[in-house]
Design a protein around this motif. Structure first.
Motif, PDB file in Angstrom:
ATOM      1  N   PHE A 162       0.838  -1.209   0.000  1.00 32.42           N
ATOM      2  CA  PHE A 162       0.000   0.000   0.000  1.00 32.42           C
ATOM      3  C   PHE A 162       0.870   1.254   0.000  1.00 32.42           C
ATOM      4  N   ARG A 163       1.898   1.261   0.880  1.00 34.12           N
ATOM      5  CA  ARG A 163       2.747   2.472   0.987  1.00 34.12           C
ATOM      6  C   ARG A 163       3.461   2.775  -0.327  1.00 34.12           C
ATOM      7  N   VAL A 164       3.975   1.727  -0.969  1.00 28.58           N
ATOM      8  CA  VAL A 164       4.751   1.941  -2.204  1.00 28.58           C
ATOM      9  C   VAL A 164       3.842   2.308  -3.383  1.00 28.58           C
ATOM     10  N   LEU A 165       2.641   1.725  -3.422  1.00 25.89           N
ATOM     11  CA  LEU A 165       1.846   1.828  -4.650  1.00 25.89           C
ATOM     12  C   LEU A 165       0.644   2.762  -4.583  1.00 25.89           C
ATOM     13  N   ALA A 166       0.147   3.061  -3.385  1.00 24.69           N
ATOM     14  CA  ALA A 166      -1.038   3.929  -3.292  1.00 24.69           C
ATOM     15  C   ALA A 166      -0.837   5.274  -3.996  1.00 24.69           C
ATOM     16  N   PRO A 167       0.376   5.853  -3.961  1.00 23.34           N
ATOM     17  CA  PRO A 167       0.537   7.141  -4.645  1.00 23.34           C
ATOM     18  C   PRO A 167       0.174   7.108  -6.135  1.00 23.34           C
ATOM     19  N   TYR A 168       0.244   5.917  -6.735  1.00 23.56           N
ATOM     20  CA  TYR A 168      -0.003   5.815  -8.191  1.00 23.56           C
ATOM     21  C   TYR A 168      -1.315   5.109  -8.520  1.00 23.56           C
ATOM     22  N   ALA A 169      -2.066   4.700  -7.497  1.00 26.08           N
ATOM     23  CA  ALA A 169      -3.239   3.852  -7.731  1.00 26.08           C
ATOM     24  C   ALA A 169      -4.524   4.653  -7.623  1.00 26.08           C
ATOM     25  N   SER A 170      -5.526   4.300  -8.467  1.00 31.14           N
ATOM     26  CA  SER A 170      -6.878   4.847  -8.270  1.00 31.14           C
ATOM     27  C   SER A 170      -7.545   4.096  -7.125  1.00 31.14           C
ATOM     28  N   TYR A 171      -7.297   2.775  -7.053  1.00 34.59           N
ATOM     29  CA  TYR A 171      -7.725   1.974  -5.900  1.00 34.59           C
ATOM     30  C   TYR A 171      -6.698   0.868  -5.684  1.00 34.59           C
ATOM     31  N   VAL A 172      -6.658   0.358  -4.464  1.00 30.82           N
ATOM     32  CA  VAL A 172      -5.755  -0.757  -4.158  1.00 30.82           C
ATOM     33  C   VAL A 172      -6.606  -1.983  -3.832  1.00 30.82           C
ATOM     34  N   ALA A 173      -6.334  -3.096  -4.524  1.00 34.70           N
ATOM     35  CA  ALA A 173      -7.069  -4.346  -4.286  1.00 34.70           C
ATOM     36  C   ALA A 173      -6.221  -5.276  -3.421  1.00 34.70           C
ATOM     37  N   ILE A 174      -6.848  -5.788  -2.379  1.00 39.19           N
ATOM     38  CA  ILE A 174      -6.167  -6.670  -1.431  1.00 39.19           C
ATOM     39  C   ILE A 174      -6.506  -8.094  -1.825  1.00 39.19           C
ATOM     40  N   ASN A 175      -5.510  -8.805  -2.342  1.00 38.14           N
ATOM     41  CA  ASN A 175      -5.762 -10.178  -2.789  1.00 38.14           C
ATOM     42  C   ASN A 175      -5.549 -11.145  -1.633  1.00 38.14           C
ATOM     43  N   ILE A 176      -6.644 -11.684  -1.115  1.00 36.39           N
ATOM     44  CA  ILE A 176      -6.551 -12.684  -0.047  1.00 36.39           C
ATOM     45  C   ILE A 176      -7.211 -13.982  -0.529  1.00 36.39           C
ATOM     46  N   SER A 177      -7.252 -14.153  -1.837  1.00 37.84           N
ATOM     47  CA  SER A 177      -8.055 -15.259  -2.370  1.00 37.84           C
ATOM     48  C   SER A 177      -7.376 -16.076  -3.452  1.00 37.84           C
ATOM     49  N   SER A 178      -6.075 -15.842  -3.700  1.00 34.89           N
ATOM     50  CA  SER A 178      -5.410 -16.710  -4.667  1.00 34.89           C
ATOM     51  C   SER A 178      -5.241 -18.088  -4.028  1.00 34.89           C
ATOM     52  N   PRO A 179      -5.569 -19.166  -4.782  1.00 31.38           N
ATOM     53  CA  PRO A 179      -5.394 -20.498  -4.201  1.00 31.38           C
ATOM     54  C   PRO A 179      -3.951 -20.989  -4.309  1.00 31.38           C
ATOM     55  N   ASN A 180      -3.067 -20.170  -4.913  1.00 32.92           N
ATOM     56  CA  ASN A 180      -1.724 -20.656  -5.247  1.00 32.92           C
ATOM     57  C   ASN A 180      -0.627 -20.184  -4.305  1.00 32.92           C
ATOM     58  N   THR A 181      -1.008 -19.518  -3.234  1.00 30.22           N
ATOM     59  CA  THR A 181      -0.042 -19.146  -2.197  1.00 30.22           C
ATOM     60  C   THR A 181      -0.558 -19.779  -0.918  1.00 30.22           C
ATOM     61  N   GLU A 182       0.275 -20.653  -0.361  1.00 32.40           N
ATOM     62  CA  GLU A 182      -0.181 -21.452   0.781  1.00 32.40           C
ATOM     63  C   GLU A 182      -0.765 -20.577   1.886  1.00 32.40           C
ATOM     64  N   SER A 183      -1.896 -20.967   2.386  1.00 34.11           N
ATOM     65  CA  SER A 183      -2.634 -20.345   3.504  1.00 34.11           C
ATOM     66  C   SER A 183      -3.082 -18.898   3.261  1.00 34.11           C
ATOM     67  N   LEU A 184      -2.904 -18.360   2.051  1.00 35.17           N
ATOM     68  CA  LEU A 184      -3.365 -16.987   1.791  1.00 35.17           C
ATOM     69  C   LEU A 184      -4.865 -16.842   2.064  1.00 35.17           C
ATOM     70  N   ARG A 185      -5.612 -17.866   1.651  1.00 34.72           N
ATOM     71  CA  ARG A 185      -7.074 -17.782   1.793  1.00 34.72           C
ATOM     72  C   ARG A 185      -7.524 -17.794   3.265  1.00 34.72           C
ATOM     73  N   ALA A 186      -6.622 -18.187   4.167  1.00 33.56           N
ATOM     74  CA  ALA A 186      -6.961 -18.150   5.605  1.00 33.56           C
ATOM     75  C   ALA A 186      -7.216 -16.707   6.042  1.00 33.56           C
ATOM     76  N   LEU A 187      -6.669 -15.754   5.295  1.00 30.68           N
ATOM     77  CA  LEU A 187      -6.877 -14.331   5.641  1.00 30.68           C
ATOM     78  C   LEU A 187      -8.334 -13.911   5.474  1.00 30.68           C
ATOM     79  N   GLN A 188      -9.131 -14.780   4.866  1.00 31.21           N
ATOM     80  CA  GLN A 188     -10.569 -14.486   4.745  1.00 31.21           C
ATOM     81  C   GLN A 188     -11.332 -14.847   6.018  1.00 31.21           C
ATOM     82  N   GLN A 189     -10.674 -15.569   6.939  1.00 27.05           N
ATOM     83  CA  GLN A 189     -11.345 -15.938   8.197  1.00 27.05           C
ATOM     84  C   GLN A 189     -11.553 -14.697   9.053  1.00 27.05           C
TER      85      GLN A 189
END
Ligand code: FMN
Length: 332
Positions: free
Chosen positions: A157-184
């Protein structure tokens, strides 16, 4: 025209075809040829404080590093989402990691966030000429333990927000182990509290950058209820429904269907729409929904909007039907 192009591209393995297509588009753009592309009808709408020239956007993952934004924008998208990027560059999973299921108009990918890192994307965003809506999708590095995930998202967020219209938080890729746990519920709440605090700090210093959360299609109705409650409580600005699915229902005996990874395209559409419908009831128009998942024609796009989405993203549909899909959907 894309019919013939696709015949050639589908002779290559999917990752090579991807690279060849994007490079060719960039060359066409640099030669000024993209000005001859058909224009896409303009139907502006304002959401999250941003004005979108039309409701049809490019989904994350096609231009992970922001190398092709200006060229892609000439295709007529109402917004372009780049990423997912992680704080440090990473290779992703070994190849092969991308598979076509042509009969099903589907794709399976287990790319694993192959990307050049946040700093590289920031550099690209500094150079672009496109001044439309740019979403920047951020994730965590593979070797960052889940307990420290917030640090990676804050860095992004800190590095990219200055250039972004919006920032999307990806907590749903099935290809990074336990990433989807962040949806709990517990983990999601603390992740969003941390990010909202950072968003507010940045808003005081510079500008308010909407935060959008991208969720999976493989959630139970109870999970969706918990998530919707948290999105409302934390005043998140938008939600993308959905990422790819780990389900393979109905794909028994289809070549490549049992490859591990996330399934996108036509077979994903119904799962994704069901999540949108449920979210739409729970969010009561307080948080806009961005549809992603199996939009292969204008009817699919209309279905997503009827289900409650305000914006619609494309990925697999572009691979199977080419850029005319953008025009068709935007004309709705
Ligand atoms: C090859 C490939 C790579 C993807 N990479 C990402 C990614 O890095 N981040 C992300 O949020 N979604 C990623 N996605 C998911 C898409 O953004 C989209 O949500 C999903 O494919 C469903 O839409 P579709 O059925 O129109 O393809 C990827 C999809 C594909 C096919």
């Amino acid at each position: 025209m894309y019919y013939y192009l696709k015949k050639i591209l589908f002779q290559f393995d999917p990752e090579t075809a991807h690279a060849v297509t994007l490079k060719s588009l960039q060359i066409a753009h640099s030669l000024g040829l993209t000005q001859f592309f058909p224009t896409v009808s303009s139907q502006p709408c304002t959401l999250m404080g941003l004005t979108f020239p039309n409701r049809i956007g490019l989904a994350a993952g096609l231009d992970k590093n922001g190398d092709y934004i200006d060229a892609l924008a000439t295709l007529g998208f109402g917004f372009v989402e780049v990423g997912t990027v992680t704080p440090k560059p990473q290779e992703g999973n070994p190849q092969p990691r991308l598979f076509r299921l042509p009969e099903q108009e589907a794709i399976i990918n287990r790319m694993g966030f192959n990307n050049k890192g946040c700093d590289y994307l920031a550099e690209q965003l500094r150079k672009i000429k496109f001044n439309g809506v740019i979403g920047v999708n951020i994730g965590k590095n593979r070797d960052t333990p889940i307990e420290h995930a917030l640090d990676d998202y804050l860095h992004g967020f800190r590095v990219l927000a200055p250039y972004a219209s919006y920032v999307a938080i990806n907590i749903s890729s099935p290809n990074t182990e336990s990433l989807r746990a962040l949806q709990q519920a517990g983990l999601l709440k603390s992740l969003l509290k941390g990010l909202k605090a950072e968003q507010m700090l940045f808003a005081e210093r510079k500008k308010y950058v909407p935060l959008v959360v991208k969720i999976a299609p493989d959630l139970t109705p109870d999970d969706v209820e918990d998530i919707a409650e948290i999105l409302l409580a934390e005043k998140v600005d938008g939600v993308i429904a959905t990422n790819t699915t780990v389900s393979r229902d109905g794909l028994e005996n289809v070549p490549h269907a049992m490859e591990s990874g996330g399934l996108s395209g036509k077979p994903l559409s119904a799962y994704s729409t069901a999540i949108i419908q449920q979210l739409s009831v729970l969010l009561k128009n307080q948080i806009p929904i961005i549809a992603s998942g199996g939009v292969m024609n204008a009817i699919d796009a209309a279905e997503k909007i009827a289900a409650g989405a305000s914006l619609v993203q494309l990925y697999s549909g572009l691979i199977y039907h080419g850029p005319r899909l953008i025009q068709a959907c935007a004309a709705l």
